[in-house]
Design an enzyme around this catalytic site. Structure first.
Site, short mmCIF file in Angstrom:
data_model
loop_
_atom_site.label_atom_id
_atom_site.label_comp_id
_atom_site.label_asym_id
_atom_site.label_seq_id
_atom_site.Cartn_x
_atom_site.Cartn_y
_atom_site.Cartn_z
CB CYS A 24 -6.13 4.46 -16.94
SG CYS A 24 -7.51 3.36 -16.65
CG HIS B 105 -1.79 1.18 1.35
ND1 HIS B 105 -1.43 2.30 2.07
CD2 HIS B 105 -2.99 1.47 0.79
CE1 HIS B 105 -2.38 3.20 1.98
NE2 HIS B 105 -3.34 2.72 1.20
CD GLU C 200 -11.64 -2.34 -13.76
OE1 GLU C 200 -10.64 -2.13 -13.07
OE2 GLU C 200 -12.70 -1.68 -13.64
#
Lengths: 892, 892
Positions: free
Chosen positions: A840, A463, A754
Site C-alpha cells: 500500500c 504536501h 514500513e
C-alpha cells in the site's frame, strides 16, 4: 587436429546454404541480418503494400562491400542492380530510359541511421531522358536533390555552402520556396552546386551512378562506425558495434506530370483512434517534404487540396493492408506519380493516449491482434489521460507560469487564496482553483472542495502534490514565475499581470502550466474502449488491486474504479471532522486514563458509523483498516490564537494546551511516538478503534446478510513483540464484542511493514500476522534515511546530477527497498506459508512497482482510487509477462 | 531381533562399571552428576580444606531413592551412612556416641536449592550423650535447631507457629536472643515444638534418624520438582527438568565447650582486593548464623572478639588452600568446635569492581590462573568504576532525589543553574554541578565546564545523558523528585528543602542519586592492577580499539586511554567555537557560491590547525575524519533575540536571517538535508574540509617526519552514486594539494554506513570506499524507524512492558541492526576483499556489541575515550572466546 569428417561436411553445407548477403527486398525479412527497416519493408513488399522493387544489403556485408575486400559481393550488388533494371525496364545512366534509385540505411528499430540518398542516377547525361518523362523542371529538381542529399555525406561538402547557394537563387528569383524556382533557375542552381563540389573536393561531381551508390554506402557506413555514433548508440543502450544494413530501391519520383507528389496518410484519427483517412501531402515533392513543410502541406482527404477520391481510395486500400501486416494502425509514407500511388514505407502511426486505447481494443475486437497483445501495447501511465479532463490541444493557452506537473488533469475555476474561500465557493456550487504559496494539513478540506491546486513553492513530493494525487485533483506546484501577495489578495505574473480572488484561472497538471482564464476541455472517457481494455486487464491479472480509501466517499470512488477491496483505510482522517476533532483533542489533553476513555467513548459511535458505511459500500470485499498512526501533536492546533480558542472551547487554561503541545512536540515526528507505539503506551485508543471495527462488522453483516471479515493493520511495527502485545488486546476486544452482541465474526490482524527492521524480522512477525502490507512510503524513507517532506530541498539537484536515477518516492527503489521487500516476503512465507502479501502506498499506482510486486508474488497492490485503472492494467501486463496464471481465464 | 553379542556384552560392561550413584564426598567431582555444590565440596575435600566426612547422592538417584523404587540404592545409602559412622567413631542414634549429620541440596551453580537440614540424629534419646560432649544447653540447642529446620519442609508444619513459640519463650525468659535461653528454657521450647508437630501432623516427631534422612531428602525433592520451582528455573534460563543431588555430611557442631562457633572468612579485602584475613563469626552458632546476624557477629581478625591467633592462622591456611582449589579468592564458611576449625564450604568471595581486578591480576601474577582466565573473569562494564571517582560506600548520603544513572562516576560541587554560571565557576577554578530541567546543544560548553550534570527530565538517551557519557561527566537525569524553579533560582526537593545557586550538591551517576552537600569520594585508579589487566587485554585482542574524538583535547584524553587511533572525528563540533561559528553562519546566510566560498576560506585555516594538532597527537595512528554531517539549521541561532543579534553582527536585515532559518527548517532533520546530501548539493563545503585535511596531513608529516594517511569518511550515504560523486571531488582536491605543495601523501576514503540502504548496497559501495564504518546510532534509528531524541517518550513503557528487552541505543540490536551489519560486512568484502570494517558510535563501548563485532570479523570498534578501557577488555575477551588469534602473542 583434423575435424571429424561429418563436421567438415556440415561446415561446407552451411557455407553453401548461407543466406545471401544481398537479397531481393521481399526476402529480407530477418531484422537481425538486414535491420528493422529492411525487414519491415520486406513484409510490406510481400503483402504488396510497398511495390517499388528493391533489394537489401545485410549488415554483415556492408563493411566488406565498402572496404572492397569482397569482389564477389560487389559482383552480387551489380547483379541485384541489373535485376531491378530488368524489372523496371529502365537502366541506371541510360539517357533514354534512366532508372533512379534510393539508398537508405536499415539499422535496429529506433536507431538513428544516416540520412537517405535519393535520386541516385540523376546524372547530367540523363536529364533529357528524365525530362521526357516528368518535364524539364522536375528533371532538374531531381538532379538538384541528388546533389544536395549526396554531396555533404558522401563527398564531405559543406551543407551550408549548398544552402547559401540555394538561398541566393531564391532571392534572385524573388521567391520563397524551391517549388517556385523554374527550370532555368534550377539549372543555374545545379551549376552553383557543381562548382561548390569542384572547389571543395578538387574533383568534379561523380557522374557514374555505380560510383554514386558505392560512395553513398561508404559514407553511411563511415558515419555509422564513427566514435560519436558508437557512443550515442551505447548511451541509448544499443549495441555500439552493431552493423548497418541498407535498402536500395527504385525511386518513385513524386515529381512531374499529372497528380504527383509525396506525403503520409493513416486510416485513423490520431487524437481519438476513430477510423477515417487522414494525412498530409505536398504536390511535386519527394521523401519527407510533406512532414517537414506542414504549413504548405494539404490534407489527403476532406479539405482544400485533398487528393482525388480514387487516389484516396488507393491509399485506404494500401493502409488496410499495411495495418494487417504491422498488426497495428499504420502511418504510410507515399508518393504519387501521375496519379499512381506508391507506398514507400509504413509503420505504427503516432497517437495520443486515448487513440492508443481505442486502436488496441479495435484491433483486438477485429481479431487482428490478441487481447494479450492489446493489453501489452498500452503504457499504463497513459491511462491518466482518460481519468481526468484535459485541455483541448486545439485551444489557445495564455500561459502565465510554468511549474511541476504534480497531479494530472486540468481544471478551470475562480481563484481562491485560502482553503476557506475554496470551501465557500464549493458551498455556492462553484469549484475554485486553490492558489497557495504552499499547502499544509489545514488546507486539506479546501483542497477537497477545489477543482484544482496551484502552489508557488514545493516539489513533486510536497504536501500539495501528494494530497492532490491522492484525491485526484489536478495540481501544479513550484510555479516560481508567480508571486502570491496575500496582503493584496493578488497573484502577480512575471509579466506584471495581476489576477485577483475570483478571477478565472486554469491549471494543467499534465503540462505543469498555470493559464489565465478558462480553457476548452476534453472530458474524461471512462467507457467504451477504456472500459473494455480494463475488463480484459481484469481477466488477465493475477494480483488483486485495492484502493487506499479513508472515507465512505473515497470508497465509493474506488468502487467506481472497480477495485477488489480497500487496502488501506487511514482511520486518522476520520478524526478531522468537526465535532470529532474536539473529542480527539479532549482525549489528547486528558490527564488520566479515565478522562481519555471518556473522550474516546464519544468518538466510538462516529468511527463505528464510518466503518459500517465502508463495509456496506464494499459489499463483502476485503477492507484493511489501519489503526491510528500519526503522532498526537498532529491533532492539536499550531498557532497561539488557535490554542487559545481550543482552551476556551475545552474550558481549560491555555497554559495546559500549550504545555501538552510542548510535551508532544518531537524532533523527528516521522521516527517518534506514533503508530503502534501510541497503541501500546495508550492502549485505550486502539481498544476503541477495534471495538468500532468489530461492532461495525456485526452491524453491517446483519444489515446485508453477508459476513464481513475486517482486516486490522498495525502500523510502524519494528519488533514482533509489538505485534504479540497488540494482538492479545485486539483478540480480547473481539471476544468482548462477540460476548456482548452474541454474533460470530472473523477478522484478520496484519502488520504494516514500513520499518527496515519489520522487513528483516518478517518470519517472526508473520507468525502473529495474517497479512503483511508494505507501506513503501515510510519504508523508503527509513531505508534511505530520507524524509519525504524534506527531500524536496535536494531532490532536484540529486536527479539532475544523476545521483538518484529516479525519485524513490515515485518509482520503487528495487535495489534497496525492493530487496528488503523480497527478504520480507521470503521470510514472511517461512513464518506463515499462506501469509497475504500486499503493497500500500503511492507505489501501488506505479507500473514499475506493480511489476515488481508481481515478480515477488504479492497478492495485491493498493493505491489511490484514481490510480487503480493504471494498477489494473499494469498488473495484467505483469501477469502476462511473468507467464503466471491470471485470476480468471482469458475469455478471448 | 537380537542384539549382536558384542553389543549386549558392552551393555553389561557399562552397567557393571556405571559410576556409583552414591559416592564418598571426595569422589563426587562431576558437577553434571552430583551438582555444582557437591563437586566443589569434593574438590575442597580432596585438598583437605573440607574435612568433615560425607557422601554425595547423584541427581539421578535422588528421585528413585525418594520413591522407594530402588531398594539397592536404599541399601547403598545405609552403607554410606555406616561408613561415616565408622570414620567418625560415632553412630546415628547411639545414646553414648551419637553422630549428627547435615543434608544439603546440590544443584547447578546459582540454582536456588532447598534449605539445609542440620543436626539430623539429635533425637531425644541422644540428649545425654550429646550433653556429655558439649554440655546440656548446647545439646538441647542442637535438637531445637533440628526440629526447627526439619519440621516445616519435611513435615509441613507451619514455620510461623514454631516462631511464635520461640518468641513466647524469649518473652517469658525476658531475653532478646536464643543464645540467652538457658538449658531449661530450651527444654521447654522443645516440648512446645513437639506439641505443635503432634497437633499439626497428628503424629509424633520422627525420632528415627534414618527416617529423618529419608524425609529430608523427600521434602527437598518435592520442593525441587514442584511447578513453581520449575517455572522459576525456566525463567532463570536453567533447565526446569534438571535433577537435584544431595550432600550428606557429618556435622561440625559449633556449639559447646571452649572456642565454639561459626562464621565466614576470606583472605582478601572485598573493597580493594588487598591480602588480609577478614570475615565475621558468632560464638555458639551454626551454619549461616554469622551472616544473618551481622550486628552481633565479631570480626575473625583484628578487632574486639576476634578469634585466637592460632585459630585465625588455621583459617588463613585453609583459605590459601581453598584459593588454590577454586582458582579464585575464596570466602570460606567455617565452624569452630572447641578451638578446632572445620571448613564447611568455600566459594569465590564477593568483591567490588576494584577488588575484582586486583584479585584477578594477583592470581595471574602468582601463576594460580592464566592471564586469559584473568581477562575473562572481569565484566568489562565493571571498569567504569575505575574510570571515575565514586562515593565512599562508608560515607553517609543525604539523598534528595532519585533519577536515572545516565553517566557513571560521582562529583560534588556548587549548583549552577545555567551553562554560563557553570562556565563562570570554572573560570574561577571551581567545577560546578550543572542543574537543568533538560539540556540542549547550547549547554554543551557549560557541560564541559561542569564537574557533573543533573536534570529533572529526560531519559537514558536524552541530550544530557548522551553528551555526559561522551565527555565522561557523571550525570543523573529524570530526577522527578526535584523541581527546578528558575525564576526563584531554586532547586526544591520533595521534602520541601530548597537549594540555591552555589549550594553544594553531589551527583552519583552510578546510583542515579542527587545528594545534598559534598560527600567523601574514592578517586579513580588507573594504574596498578587496572593498567596491568588492560596491558594484557591489549596483548590478547585482535580488534583495534579507536576513540571518537572531535577535538585535540579529546584526542589527548584518548591517548591517555591507550587507543589505537581515532575512529570518528566529527568535524562539525569544530565549528561551534567563537569566531568560527560566525564564519559558519556567514556561509549559511550567503546567497551565492562565491560568498559561501569566501566564508569557507576563513574557516579553512582553523580546520587545518585542528587537524594538524590531531595528527601530531595521534603520531601516525589512523585518524578517521567525518565530513560535515548535521543539517545547516543546527548552526543558526533559534530565538528571535539571537537572530536579531546575528543580523546585527552580520550587517544584514533580520528578515534575511529569519527567512534563511525558515528555509532550512525541516520536518524530520534526522532524515533531511544533511551528511553527503549537503556535500553534494553544496560541494564547496566538503572541498574546503578535504583541503584542510590534506594540507594538515602534509604539514604534520613535515613537522614529525612520519607520514600521515588521513581517512576521510562520508556520512549518510544511501547509494554508491553518492560515494562516486564525492570521491571524484575528494580526489581532485588531493591532486590540487599535491600539485600546490609538491608533497606526496596517501589517504583513504570511506563510507559511514548508517542507512539501511547503505548496508544493503555495501558491495557496490565498497568498490569505491576503502573502509566501511558503521554508525550504529543512526543505523539503529533508521532500522527501527525510531528517533533517539524522541524515543524517551515511550522507551520507559516499552522496557517495562518487555516490548524491548533492552534499549537498542545502549545495546546493539543484534537481530535487526546486527543482521544489516552482517549483510553489509559480507557484501562489502565481496566488493573489496580487504575492505576495513569498523563500528563507531556509542555501541563501540558496549561489551555485547564489541563481541558482535569480533564475531563479524570487524577490524575495529570506536567509542568515547572514556569507554575505551571497556572496549579494550571486551575485545580481548571476544578474541579469546572466538578462538581467534590476537594482535600479539600471549606473553604469559
Amino acid at each position: 587436429m583434423n575435424a571429424p569428417p561429418d563436421i567438415a561436411a556440415a561446415e561446407i553445407a552451411t557455407a553453401q546454404t548461407a543466406p545471401p548477403e544481398i537479397a531481393a527486398l521481399q526476402d529480407a525479412t530477418d531484422p537481425s541480418r538486414f535491420g528493422a527497416k529492411a525487414a519491415r519493408l520486406a513484409r510490406l513488399a510481400r503483402a504488396g503494400v510497398v511495390s517499388a522493387p528493391g533489394f537489401a544489403i545485410a549488415a554483415s556485408a556492408a563493411g566488406k562491400l565498402v572496404s572492397g575486400e569482397a569482389p564477389a559481393l560487389s559482383r552480387a550488388l551489380s547483379a541485384a542492380i541489373r535485376r531491378l533494371e530488368a524489372v523496371r525496364g529502365r537502366r541506371l545512366g541510360d539517357p533514354s530510359a534512366p532508372l533512379l534509385l534510393s539508398v537508405r540505411a536499415s539499422a535496429g528499430e529506433g536507431a538513428t541511421g544516416a540520412a537517405a540518398v535519393l535520386n541516385i542516377g540523376a546524372t547530367a547525361a540523363v536529364e533529357a531522358g528524365l525530362a521526357a518523362r516528368v518535364g524539364l523542371r522536375a528533371a532538374r529538381d531531381l538532379r538538384r536533390r541528388l546533389i544536395q542529399s549526396f554531396a555533404p555525406p558522401a563527398l564531405g561538402v559543406d551543407a551550408e555552402a549548398l544552402e547559401h547557394a540555394l538561398h541566393a537563387r531564391l532571392k534572385a528569383a524573388g521567391v520563397a520556396e524551391e517549388a517556385a524556382l523554374d527550370a532555368s533557375a534550377l539549372g543555374a542552381l545545379i551549376e552553383d552546386y557543381l562548382a561548390i563540389v569542384r572547389e571543395e573536393t578538387g574533383a568534379p561531381f561523380p557522374e557514374d551512378p555505380r560510383e554514386q551508390i558505392d560512395r553513398a554506402l561508404a559514407a553511411a557506413a563511415r558515419a555509422w562506425s564513427g566514435p560519436r555514433a558508437k557512443l550515442l548508440r551505447a548511451a541509448r543502450g544499443d549495441d555500439p558495434d552493431a552493423g548497418l544494413g541498407f535498402v536500395v530501391q527504385c525511386m518513385a519520383l513524386g515529381l512531374g506530370r499529372g497528380v504527383s507528389g509525396a506525403g503520409f496518410a493513416q486510416a485513423r484519427c490520431e487524437r481519438t483512434g476513430a477510423p477515417g483517412l487522414s494525412g498530409r501531402w505536398l504536390p511535386q515533392a519527394q521523401g519527407e517534404d510533406a512532414a517537414m513543410l506542414l504549413r504548405a502541406a494539404r490534407p489527403v482527404a476532406d479539405g482544400p487540396g485533398a487528393l482525388d477520391p480514387t487516389v484516396a481510395e488507393a491509399l485506404s486500400a494500401l493502409l488496410a493492408r499495411a495495418e494487417a501486416v504491422l498488426g497495428d494502425a499504420a502511418r504510410m509514407e507515399f508518393t504519387v506519380e501521375d496519379g499512381r500511388v506508391e507506398a514507400l514505407d509504413a509503420f505504427p502511426m503516432p497517437r495520443n493516449p486515448r487513440a492508443a486505447v481505442r486502436i488496441a481494443v479495435d484491433l483486438a475486437e477485429a481479431g487482428r491482434i490478441s487481447r494479450t497483445d492489446a493489453l501489452l501495447r498500452i503504457d499504463p501511465m497513459l491511462l491518466i489521460d482518460h481519468l481526468h479532463p484535459s485541455i483541448d490541444p486545439a485551444a489557445p493557452r495564455d500561459v502565465i507560469g510554468r511549474g511541476l506537473p504534480a497531479s494530472p488533469g486540468a481544471a478551470s475555476g475562480p481563484i481562491a487564496f485560502s482553503a476557506e474561500a475554496a470551501e465557500a465557493a464549493a458551498a455556492r456550487g462553484t469549484r475554485a482553483i486553490l492558489v497557495r504559496v504552499e499547502t499544509s494539513p489545514d488546507d486539506i478540506r479546501g483542497m477537497h472542495a477545489a477543482a484544482g491546486v496551484l502552489t508557488a513553492r514545493g516539489g513533486m513530493t510536497s504536501h500539495a502534490a501528494v494530497v492532490a494525487r491522492g484525491i485526484g485533483a489536478p495540481c501544479v506546484v513550484g510555479v516560481s514565475d508567480l508571486r502570491i501577495d496575500l496582503a493584496e489578495g493578488a497573484l502577480v505574473a512575471r509579466d506584471g499581470r495581476v489576477l485577483r480572488e475570483g478571477d478565472l484561472v486554469t491549471v494543467d497538471g499534465a503540462a505543469g502550466e498555470a493559464i489565465a482564464g478558462a480553457v476548452a476541455m476534453i472530458e474524461p472517457e471512462l467507457t467504451g474502449a477504456f472500459a473494455t481494455l480494463l475488463d480484459w486487464a481484469d481477466e488477465h491479472r493475477r494480483m488483486r488491486v485495492r484502493a487506499n480509501a479513508d472515507t465512505p466517499e473515497d470508497a465509493r470512488v474506488a468502487r467506481g474504479f472497480k477495485v477488489d477491496g480497500i487496502g488501506l483505510c487511514r482511520t486518522e482522517h476520520m478524526f478531522f471532522d468537526k465535532g470529532r476533532i474536539t473529542a480527539m483533542r479532549e482525549m489528547i489533553l486528558a490527564d488520566d486514563e479515565p478522562s481519555r476513555r471518556a473522550a474516546l467513548a464519544r468518538l466510538l459511535p462516529w468511527q463505528r458509523e464510518d466503518f459500517v458505511e465502508l463495509f456496506r459500500i464494499m459489499q463483502g470485499m476485503p477492507v484493511t483498516i489501519r489503526l491510528l498512526d500519526p503522532p498526537l501533536h498532529e491533532f492539536l492546533p499550531r498557532g497561539a490564537r488557535e490554542m487559545a480558542d481550543l482552551a476556551v472551547a475545552m474550558g481549560v487554561p491555555v497554559t495546559r494546551v500549550e504545555r501538552r503541545a510542548a510535551e508532544l512536540e518531537e524532533f523527528n515526528p516521522m521516527l517518534g511516538k506514533r503508530g503502534c507505539r501510541l497503541g501500546i503506551t495508550l492502549p485505550e485508543i486502539y481498544e476503541m478503534q477495534c471495538r468500532a471495527i468489530f461492532e461495525a462488522a456485526v452491524e453491517a453483516a446483519q444489515a446485508t446478510g453477508a459476513p464481513v471479515v475486517p482486516e486490522i493493520m498495525v502500523p510502524l511495527v519494528s519488533t514482533n513483540r509489538e505485534m504479540l502485545h497488540l494482538r492479545a488486546s485486539i483478540d480480547a476486544v473481539a471476544d468482548a464484542v462477540r460476548r456482548e452482541t452474541g454474533a460470530a465474526f472473523d477478522y484478520e490482524v496484519g502488520c504494516m511493514v514500513e520499518t527496515p527492521r519489520a522487513a528483516l524480522r518478517a518470519e517472526d512477525i508473520a507468525r502473529s500476522a495474517e497479512f503483511l502490507s508494505f507501506g513503501t512510503n515510510d519504508l523508503t524513507q527509513m531505508t534511505y534515511g530520507l524524509s519525504r517532506d524534506d527531500a524536496g530541498k535536494f531532490m532536484g539537484d540529486y536527479l539532475q546530477l544523476g545521483v538518484y536515477l529516479s525519485d524513490p518516492f515515485q518509482t520503487l527503489d528495487v535495489e534497496g527497498v525492493g530487496e528488503l521487500m523480497l527478504i520480507a516476503a521470503e521470510r514472511g512465507r517461512k513464518g506463515r506459508p499462506d501469509v497475504t502479501l500486499g503493497l500500500c502506498g503511492e507505489h501501488g499506482g506505479d507500473p514499475v512497482s506493480v511489476r515488481f510486486c508481481e515478480v515477488a508474488g504479492f497478492d495485491y497492490v493498493s493505491c489511490s482510487p484514481y490510480r487503480a485503472p493504471i494498477a489494473r492494467l499494469a498488473a495484467a501486463q505483469a501477469t502476462i509477462l511473468s507467464g503466471r496464471r491470471a485470476l480468471t481465464t482469458d475469455a478471448a
